[in-house]
Design a protein around this motif. Structure first.
Motif, PDB file in Angstrom:
ATOM      1  N   GLY A  79       0.839  -1.165   0.045  1.00 47.57           N
ATOM      2  CA  GLY A  79      -0.264  -0.022  -0.025  1.00 47.57           C
ATOM      3  C   GLY A  79       0.923   1.056   0.078  1.00 47.57           C
ATOM      4  O   GLY A  79       0.574   2.245  -0.578  1.00 47.57           O
ATOM      5  N   SER A  82       2.651   1.634  -3.366  1.00 47.15           N
ATOM      6  CA  SER A  82       1.673   1.933  -4.351  1.00 47.15           C
ATOM      7  C   SER A  82       1.361   3.558  -4.152  1.00 47.15           C
ATOM      8  O   SER A  82       1.635   4.438  -5.239  1.00 47.15           O
ATOM      9  CB  SER A  82       0.319   1.508  -4.257  1.00 47.15           C
ATOM     10  OG  SER A  82       0.530   0.064  -4.477  1.00 47.15           O
ATOM     11  N   GLY A  83       1.345   4.285  -3.243  1.00 46.01           N
ATOM     12  CA  GLY A  83       1.363   5.454  -2.992  1.00 46.01           C
ATOM     13  C   GLY A  83       2.400   6.158  -3.356  1.00 46.01           C
ATOM     14  O   GLY A  83       2.578   7.426  -4.040  1.00 46.01           O
ATOM     15  N   VAL A  84       3.513   5.814  -3.038  1.00 41.81           N
ATOM     16  CA  VAL A  84       4.971   6.390  -3.356  1.00 41.81           C
ATOM     17  C   VAL A  84       4.950   6.521  -4.891  1.00 41.81           C
ATOM     18  O   VAL A  84       5.381   7.500  -5.547  1.00 41.81           O
ATOM     19  CB  VAL A  84       6.252   5.631  -2.911  1.00 41.81           C
ATOM     20  CG1 VAL A  84       7.430   6.018  -3.563  1.00 41.81           C
ATOM     21  CG2 VAL A  84       6.331   5.772  -1.423  1.00 41.81           C
ATOM     22  N   LEU A  86       2.698   6.033  -7.200  1.00 46.55           N
ATOM     23  CA  LEU A  86       1.722   6.865  -7.860  1.00 46.55           C
ATOM     24  C   LEU A  86       2.049   8.225  -7.632  1.00 46.55           C
ATOM     25  O   LEU A  86       1.729   9.255  -8.742  1.00 46.55           O
ATOM     26  CB  LEU A  86       0.171   6.548  -7.300  1.00 46.55           C
ATOM     27  CG  LEU A  86      -0.336   5.197  -7.909  1.00 46.55           C
ATOM     28  CD1 LEU A  86      -1.610   4.872  -6.917  1.00 46.55           C
ATOM     29  CD2 LEU A  86      -0.704   5.049  -9.451  1.00 46.55           C
ATOM     30  N   HIS A 112      -3.808  -7.426  -4.325  1.00 40.92           N
ATOM     31  CA  HIS A 112      -4.483  -6.239  -5.008  1.00 40.92           C
ATOM     32  C   HIS A 112      -3.192  -5.734  -5.695  1.00 40.92           C
ATOM     33  O   HIS A 112      -3.491  -5.082  -6.893  1.00 40.92           O
ATOM     34  CB  HIS A 112      -5.319  -5.220  -4.246  1.00 40.92           C
ATOM     35  CG  HIS A 112      -6.529  -5.779  -3.853  1.00 40.92           C
ATOM     36  ND1 HIS A 112      -7.606  -5.862  -4.709  1.00 40.92           N
ATOM     37  CD2 HIS A 112      -6.784  -6.867  -2.660  1.00 40.92           C
ATOM     38  CE1 HIS A 112      -8.581  -6.495  -4.219  1.00 40.92           C
ATOM     39  NE2 HIS A 112      -8.182  -7.004  -2.984  1.00 40.92           N
ATOM     40  N   ARG A 116      -3.348  -4.901  -9.743  1.00 35.59           N
ATOM     41  CA  ARG A 116      -3.370  -3.572 -10.503  1.00 35.59           C
ATOM     42  C   ARG A 116      -2.174  -3.501 -11.440  1.00 35.59           C
ATOM     43  O   ARG A 116      -2.132  -2.573 -12.163  1.00 35.59           O
ATOM     44  CB  ARG A 116      -3.208  -2.392  -9.350  1.00 35.59           C
ATOM     45  CG  ARG A 116      -4.356  -2.319  -8.714  1.00 35.59           C
ATOM     46  CD  ARG A 116      -4.166  -0.914  -7.626  1.00 35.59           C
ATOM     47  NE  ARG A 116      -5.210  -1.128  -6.651  1.00 35.59           N
ATOM     48  CZ  ARG A 116      -5.069  -1.340  -5.415  1.00 35.59           C
ATOM     49  NH1 ARG A 116      -3.987  -1.665  -4.771  1.00 35.59           N
ATOM     50  NH2 ARG A 116      -6.302  -1.397  -4.727  1.00 35.59           N
ATOM     51  N   ILE A 118       0.937  -1.899 -10.764  1.00 36.37           N
ATOM     52  CA  ILE A 118       1.609  -0.733 -10.809  1.00 36.37           C
ATOM     53  C   ILE A 118       3.055  -1.166 -10.928  1.00 36.37           C
ATOM     54  O   ILE A 118       3.559  -2.339 -10.535  1.00 36.37           O
ATOM     55  CB  ILE A 118       1.545  -0.152  -9.609  1.00 36.37           C
ATOM     56  CG1 ILE A 118       0.036   0.421  -9.054  1.00 36.37           C
ATOM     57  CG2 ILE A 118       2.416   1.099  -9.034  1.00 36.37           C
ATOM     58  CD1 ILE A 118      -0.353   1.043  -7.692  1.00 36.37           C
ATOM     59  N   GLU A 308      -3.790   5.387 -15.811  1.00 35.60           N
ATOM     60  CA  GLU A 308      -4.415   6.631 -15.150  1.00 35.60           C
ATOM     61  C   GLU A 308      -3.710   7.755 -15.924  1.00 35.60           C
ATOM     62  O   GLU A 308      -4.671   8.746 -16.275  1.00 35.60           O
ATOM     63  CB  GLU A 308      -3.959   6.616 -13.911  1.00 35.60           C
ATOM     64  CG  GLU A 308      -4.497   5.543 -12.879  1.00 35.60           C
ATOM     65  CD  GLU A 308      -5.857   6.242 -12.409  1.00 35.60           C
ATOM     66  OE1 GLU A 308      -5.835   7.726 -12.457  1.00 35.60           O
ATOM     67  OE2 GLU A 308      -6.899   5.530 -12.310  1.00 35.60           O
TER      68      GLU A 308
END
Lengths: 337, 622
Positions: A79, A82-84, A86, A112, A116, A118, A308
């Motif tokens: 998680g 993923s934030g880093v 994105l 997940h 996805r 990423i 995205e």
């Protein structure tokens, strides 16, 4: 500004000043060094490299890398990573995790992340045991395995991480023995080059709580006979003299010997890691003898960032909003005089 | 062919002038009552009224038709005077079926008006609503002015010449009939709604014709109906000059974040998992990709916050949104952000609890969870919005404080203000306060990831991609100087103290607490968050009734409390803390100001405070 060339790093450039505190003889040292050696091969600046880990022995890893890093909380590294990624897609983002961290407490995040796609690299140190909490069974411990929390033998059937990954639609899966530093470096470089989420399972020996768990496969005396190191486009051969190979008989992979029963190299399966259909990858992942290692699956697909970004560009092109004031004053407003 | 639809405005007779009116529209969840309500709201807003609204949805999406639990409602309070709540009891109830009447009759002021669709009062619907006799015939509504309208038949009649309409399209447009009636009754033009219909059905001309026809049919019907003896109007309210719009609390929250992102020059990242009643913030932010908003719907609440933490580490303005149960799930990760000293906005739109509780109802019972719901000593900044419109300001403020103090901020709103709407005097980004951040490069003075701002104690923000400042953060305690892992006892004490002091110093960066109506006196009414409208109007009424020694201190900053709080509380003989929980803010005040006595008025019914109950309570204390 013209981008300047990435400096010629050596492994030393990636070692932090922190004293490494794993148990002597632990395979984690091997992976750490393999990573430090692989990074100079990746043509990436050290300030652009980020290691995110969860909790467990292996999750201390980021402290030992002289890059950006975060030792986060148990199971949640995918998680955070993923934030880093994105937030800043220019970064090379690595997740360091263990079998408990990624498949027990963090199982949901792992599947997940894989779904996805990423552009993250997840390195899973699988030692089939909980080390940091001193020896309980993990989601990959074997049935019947005696541990601190299963003194009469483990009754919970294990996951095969590769099967789990395929079930979650992983585009890249590799498995590698923890005692083969060069091959680890090679697979890490492959994972870095791959665009999308990669999962690298390292068969990592825990010298204290599960010593020798992979000996039958990885010991230097047997490794060539018990493992098949897969390379894309090459025939599936193994053995000390590369005299054995894999063929498909019905719905099963079978081990054959070159020269026996008229078998020639032409009969041997050729590894296609790029195939979209994961059926054969799944068979390789489940194979017990020989144990398949190397990059088993490497199927390129759009990453989440790409999807995205494409959407964002499309919407930006159509939108008349350039700043938030445009939004605030749009639509139904009215004047009070 | 579409015939030209006339815009209707009433000429005669002269309407009676009212100060304020509360109207509630209720029907099946598919009856379009939310739309009817918002249309009446927008039309009245443009007319210049002050407004507050509140929708009331059932938890079921489409409950069986005619059932009691499928009733959906929308309440609007409009006035020529200042309006601070959606109102308690209603002047006009529009009930589209027996179930709607049954579940809402309690709210109608005696002697006031109820409009019903008699066509819906069938034997079957009456049975579903649990009526043994038809309330329209058994005299049970004798205390009200009941206007019986065979609305479904009249709608069908109005539409009989339009081709291409199926039965359900016809029935669905009957809400326009009731809206037309209300426009006549309250002396409102149909213009705004006709514009709306034209836009909404741009590519479906037959629906434009159908809806406007029914709207006008309702208007004419009310005009000719003798059952409506007179009509009313509510003059424009005196409001500060400017450009306004009607805004819902959750939208205002999302927009406050957008404004903060633009002002700070940082990209906005939202990590979120759907949960009632917070989801509309996610819904709003996913729309704004044109501003570069990265809204990430995660696999669960925990990934919602951890992805936001990752984005904060990487240098974005990072936010996660949730409601009570989600905040519980995020607890460990909030502790991580506290430990790593990263800027993070956590928005909790409170609902009834514990556990799943009352998802669509309002409550203020997550305050102590926000304050202390984590392991270890992990102080965070806690602030609360108090009106639908000021959700904008406090979302902005949450971002500002997180970035300026490098620590997580929890913003509390609640279902009541999040779903309620009110006029918002539009703010431009230019008029919002500046937001600074602590990003550093190797060229910065004191360029170290654990360097600190002397005034705020905020840690420097060295984000990945910055050459020469590579460093590691994490949940393990860090050395106060180097930022490396440290288990040294004295260091842990120092870091614990530092994290607490950092939050304490936020006091220097927030305004003093205001007190309204009286600056000293007999009774200070204390509230926080979404109860402001109710407390404000009740204290105002007390003042009107001659109780001039009652003040109201309504808090938006909770941790830390404003610097003047103790002094302010001490100016009143009695303090009454009113909350929609069992006394959580009172307990915080008692910790800080133990020498003062605090009385409490608490309610935990999933409902806001009603004016009458507040007045009654206040009078016990003066």
């Amino acid at each position: 500004m013209e981008p300047t060339a990435v400096p010629p790093y050596t492994f030393k450039d990636f070692a932090s000043d922190q004293e490494v505190r794993w148990c002597p003889g632990c395979d984690d040292y091997v992976v750490l060094r393999a990573m430090q050696k692989a990074l100079p091969e990746m043509n990436v600046r050290k300030e652009d490299v980020v290691f995110i880990s969860g909790i467990g022995c292996s999750s201390r890893f980021p402290y030992y890398m002289d890059t950006y890093g975060m030792h986060s909380i148990h199971g949640r590294a995918p998680g955070v990573a993923s934030g880093v990624k994105l937030a800043n897609p220019a970064l090379s983002v690595w997740v360091i995790t263990g079998d408990g961290d990624s498949m027990a407490i963090g199982g949901n995040h792992l599947i997940h992340a894989l779904r996805r796609n990423i552009d993250l690299n997840i390195v899973m140190f699988n030692n089939e045991i909980y080390g940091l909490t001193k020896g309980q069974f993990s989601p990959t411990s074997l049935l019947g395995q005696k541990t601190k929390s299963s003194p009469y033998g483990n009754t919970q059937p294990p996951f095969n991480p590769g099967e789990l990954a395929l079930g979650a639609n992983a585009r890249f899966f590799a498995r590698i023995a923890g005692n083969s530093p060069k091959l680890i470096s090679q697979v890490l470089v492959d994972a870095h080059k791959f665009k999308g989420t990669t999962l690298i399972e390292v068969l990592q020996n825990c010298v204290i709580f599960n010593d020798g768990c992979y000996d039958a496969i990885t010991h230097k005396d047997v490794k060539e006979d018990k493992q098949i190191f897969l390379e894309h486009g090459k025939p599936m051969l193994f053995g000390k003299n590369r005299e054995k190979g894999l063929v498909l008989r019905g719905l099963k992979l079978e081990v054959v010997t070159l020269g026996e029963n008229g078998i020639t190299e032409a009969d041997i399966l050729v590894h296609d890691a790029n195939e979209k259909d994961p059926t054969l990858h799944g068979m390789l992942i489940r194979l017990e003898y020989p144990m398949a290692t190397g990059v088993i699956r490497s199927f390129e697909d759009y990453t989440l960032e790409e999807r995205e970004n494409a959407l964002t560009e499309q919407i930006k092109a159509k939108s008349s909003f350039t700043k938030t004031d445009d939004l605030f004053f749009s639509g139904e407003t009215y004047e009070v005089k | 062919m579409i015939t030209e639809i006339p815009v209707l405005e009433k000429k005669e007779p002269q309407p009676e002038v009212l100060e304020a009116v509360v109207v509630r529209f209720v029907g099946d969840s598919g009856d379009g009552m939310q739309l009817t309500g918002t249309q009446f709201t927008d039309t009245s807003a443009m007319f210049g009224n002050d407004i507050a609204t509140f929708p009331n949805y059932p938890s079921e999406i489409r409950a069986p038709q005619g059932s009691l639990y499928g009733v959906s409602g929308f309440q609007v309070h409009i006035g020529s005077i200042e309006i601070s709540t959606p109102g308690d009891n209603v002047d006009l109830l529009v009930a589209m079926n027996p179930a709607a009447l049954k579940t809402n009759l309690y709210s109608v002021k005696p002697g006031h008006t109820i409009i019903v669709d008699t066509d819906a009062f069938t034997k079957k619907n009456l049975e579903k609503a649990g009526y043994t006799a038809n309330p329209l015939h058994d005299g049970s509504l004798a205390n009200y002015k009941v206007i019986e309208v065979d609305m479904t038949s009249l709608t069908k009649e109005a539409l009989k010449d339009i081709e291409g309409l199926d039965n359900s399209a016809i029935t669905r447009s009957k809400n326009m009939f009731s809206l037309g009636m209300i426009y006549w009754m309250y002396n409102r033009s149909t213009e705004h709604t006709i514009d709306f219909i034209n836009k909404k059905f741009k590519y479906k001309p037959h629906l434009i014709e159908a809806n406007t026809k029914v709207l006008n049919a309702g208007f004419y019907y009310a005009e000719t109906l003798e059952l409506i003896p007179n009509s009313y109007t509510i003059s424009p309210a005196k409001m500060p000059q400017g450009t306004y719009r009607i805004i819902m609390g959750n939208t205002a929250t999302a927009w406050g974040l957008l404004a903060a992102s633009e002002k700070s020059g940082l990209e906005l990242f939202l990590g979120s998992y759907p949960i009632t009643p917070a989801t509309d913030i996610l819904h709003e932010l996913v729309k704004h990709k044109h501003f570069g908003v990265k809204a990430f719907q995660a696999e669960d609440e925990i990934a919602g916050i951890t992805s936001a933490i990752g984005a904060a580490f990487a240098g974005d303005l990072a936010v996660t949104t949730t409601s009570g149960p989600g905040l519980a799930l995020k607890g460990e990760a909030i502790g991580l952000a506290v430990m790593m000293e990263l800027p993070l906005v956590i928005i909790n739109v409170q609902r009834g609890g514990p556990s799943t509780g009352l998802p669509t109802k309002t409550e203020q019972s997550d305050l102590l969870q926000a304050m202390w719901g984590r392991n270890g000593e992990s102080p965070v900044i806690v602030i609360a919005a108090s009106t639908p419109a000021n959700c904008f300001n406090y979302a902005y403020e949450a971002a500002r404080l997180a970035l300026e103090h490098m620590t997580p901020v929890i913003l509390l709103t609640d279902g009541y203000i999040a779903n309620g709407s009110a006029p918002w005097k539009i703010k431009t980004v230019a008029e919002m306060p500046p937001i600074r951040n602590h990003k550093i490069t190797l060229a910065s003075e004191n360029a170290h990831p654990y360097g600190r701002d002397e005034q705020t104690l905020a840690r420097s923000w060295a984000v990945p991609g910055t050459p020469g400042l590579e460093h590691r953060v994490g949940g393990l305690e860090k050395d106060i100087v180097s930022g490396n892992v440290s288990h040294v006892p004295e260091n842990h004490q120092k870091m614990t103290d530092l994290r607490a002091e950092k939050v304490r110093r936020v006091q220097q960066n927030i305004p003093d607490q205001k007190v309204e109506f009286a600056s000293e006196g007999d009774l200070l009414v204390v509230g926080w968050g979404g109860t402001y409208g109710a407390l404000y109007s009740a204290v105002k009424q007390m003042k009107r009734e001659g109780y001039t020694t009652i003040g109201l201190a309504h808090f938006n900053y909770i941790n830390p409390l404003p610097a003047n709080t103790g002094e302010l509380l001490g100016r009143f003989k009695k303090i009454l803390v009113c909350e929609l929980n069992a006394g959580q803010f009172a307990s915080i005040l008692k910790i800080h100001y133990g020498k003062l006595a605090f009385d409490q008025f608490n309610k935990v019914q999933g409902l806001p405070f009603a004016n009458d109950e507040l007045i009654q309570e206040f009078k016990k204390h003066v």
